[in-house]
Write a protein that holds these residues in place. Structure first.
Motif, short mmCIF file in Angstrom:
data_model
loop_
_atom_site.label_atom_id
_atom_site.label_comp_id
_atom_site.label_asym_id
_atom_site.label_seq_id
_atom_site.Cartn_x
_atom_site.Cartn_y
_atom_site.Cartn_z
N ARG A 51 -4.05 -2.78 7.96
CA ARG A 51 -3.47 -2.58 6.63
C ARG A 51 -2.84 -1.19 6.51
O ARG A 51 -3.28 -0.35 5.74
CB ARG A 51 -4.48 -2.83 5.51
N ASP A 109 -3.31 5.04 -2.20
CA ASP A 109 -4.20 5.96 -1.51
C ASP A 109 -3.58 7.33 -1.65
O ASP A 109 -2.35 7.47 -1.65
CB ASP A 109 -4.28 5.65 0.00
N SER A 118 0.88 5.19 0.14
CA SER A 118 0.05 6.34 0.48
C SER A 118 0.77 7.61 0.10
O SER A 118 1.97 7.76 0.37
CB SER A 118 -0.26 6.36 1.97
N PRO A 121 0.03 1.68 5.56
CA PRO A 121 0.83 1.88 4.35
C PRO A 121 2.16 1.14 4.45
O PRO A 121 2.73 1.02 5.53
CB PRO A 121 1.05 3.39 4.31
N ARG A 171 0.85 -1.19 0.00
CA ARG A 171 0.00 0.00 0.00
C ARG A 171 0.88 1.24 0.00
O ARG A 171 1.66 1.48 0.91
CB ARG A 171 -0.89 -0.02 1.24
#
Length: 160
Positions: A116, A91, A23, A118, A21
């Motif tokens: 979850r 994101d 961000s 980043p 992930r």
């Protein structure tokens, strides 16, 4: 309180993909004083907000090209999706060019999704915003990349 442990990227087995992930806390707008109404107003960054769309499109295109092995812009990415078991999800949040807003949105992101967090933070363009973000991301052992922040304060590896 002790720092929250950040789990490694999700991966279910040998043939499964690791999902990272990414961000981005970027300055899509800035707060300006509206003296006529004794208030503040958010305005898009850049001429007519076009810079905002360009930055966001570039960020999303990079994620897409990596995930799909598209080497049309960066030839080294060609076919990487066939050999690299990593995919990115993205994101993005508006820092409003503000330290407080950037720290707030990043904190909420971690606290609202502790399962979850980043894997990496694409940080602010201004050093004044990157410094507090670097402190916060460091608490959670989340690496931050802020390529346009130039303060020598960010060179202190013991702090960040």
């Amino acid at each position: 309180d002790a720092p929250v442990a950040v789990p490694p990227p999700s991966s279910g087995g040998e043939n499964e993909l690791a999902i990272l992930r990414v961000s981005a806390v970027l300055a899509f707008s800035s707060v300006q004083l509206n003296a006529a109404q004794n208030d503040t107003v958010l305005i898009p960054r850049g001429l007519d907000g076009k810079q905002v769309y360009g930055d966001l499109a570039g960020f999303l295109m990079g994620v897409h090209h990596f995930n799909n092995g598209d080497g049309s812009v960066v030839p080294e990415l060609s076919g990487i999706n066939e050999t690299c078991p990593v995919r990115f999800v993205a994101d993005f949040y508006d820092s409003e060019s503000s330290q407080n807003t950037a720290v707030d949105v990043f904190s909420r992101q971690i606290l609202e999704s502790p399962d979850r967090p980043p894997s990496i933070l694409l940080g602010a363009w201004r050093s004044a915003v990157s410094v507090p973000l670097a402190i916060l991301s460091g608490v959670y052992s989340i690496p931050q990349i802020s390529p346009l922040s130039t303060s020598t304060e960010l060179d202190d590896v013991t702090q960040y």
